[in-house]
Enzyme design. Structure first.
Site: not given
Length: 228
Positions: A10, A33, A46, A105-108, A197
């Site tokens: 999320g 990103k 994203d 925002e990172g990746a993974g 969620a």
């Protein structure tokens, strides 16, 4: 920096919520990103998704690789130059000249590789001296992943700004209920919010209207903790 304990926890929706609350308070916001994977040209990434939900924010994506892999692997397989931590740090610093808040925002997860030299989001955070907001899962298994990530941050001398549950179930099971207490204990950092969620599927106006209720005062919201 917005990182997660893994994929699909999320991060993008939490980034959008933080951006929405900041923008509603009159702050200028940019979402960066550094490396987007798993999408082709023209598909919304994203950062664009976060902006669609959050409202008028600046979007910056440094590189895109088509296969849904770690950025270093995806870049290598595509025959494209990778994004290095220094590239991401430079872009964030440039955005900071004109924005009150820059969200990277990172990746993974935190230590997913950007390049074949082993550069990670943690290295970008270190170059910037930036705190890391850690997005975590709600249910069974999250305590170990959260503790490991928090330990990695501490080992590198990086500050964990706090935790946000990225997809909080409407009907939490026993593990998810207990984790509300246990997550901050294992991380040594406060729980700063819980995004429900399915929040990413809300219409943008509804998302922006509700975002402050998902985040605590440290992030500009009014969430007061479990049950708040």
């Amino acid at each position: 920096m917005v990182s997660g304990t893994g994929t699909e926890v999320g991060k993008t929706v939490v980034t959008a919520a933080v951006a929405a609350v900041a923008a509603a308070a009159g702050r200028s916001v940019a979402v960066l990103k550094p490396a987007q994977t798993g999408l082709g040209p023209g598909e919304p990434g994203d950062a664009a998704t976060a902006a669609r939900l959050a409202g008028p924010v600046t979007v910056c994506e440094l590189a895109r690789f088509p296969e849904p892999l770690a950025p270093a692997t995806a870049a290598r397989r595509a025959g494209l130059p990778p994004v290095r931590p220094a590239d991401a740090a430079k872009a964030a610093q440039e955005l900071a000249h004109d924005h009150d808040l820059v969200l990277v925002e990172g990746a993974g997860g935190l230590l997913v590789r950007f390049d074949d030299m082993g550069g990670t989001l943690a290295d970008t955070a270190a170059l910037l001296g930036a705190p890391v907001l850690l997005v975590v899962a709600a249910g069974l298994g999250t305590l170990n992943a959260t503790a490991l990530t928090a330990e990695a941050l501490a080992h590198r001398g990086l500050r964990c700004h706090g935790l946000v549950i990225g997809s909080s179930p409407a009907a939490p099971d026993l593990a998810a209920r207990c984790n509300l207490t246990d997550l901050p204990a294992v991380a040594g950092a406060p729980l700063l919010g819980a995004v429900p969620a399915g929040a990413g599927a809300l219409a943008p106006a509804a998302f922006r209207d509700r975002a402050a209720g998902w985040l605590g005062p440290v992030l500009g919201g009014r969430w007061t903790g479990p049950g708040g």
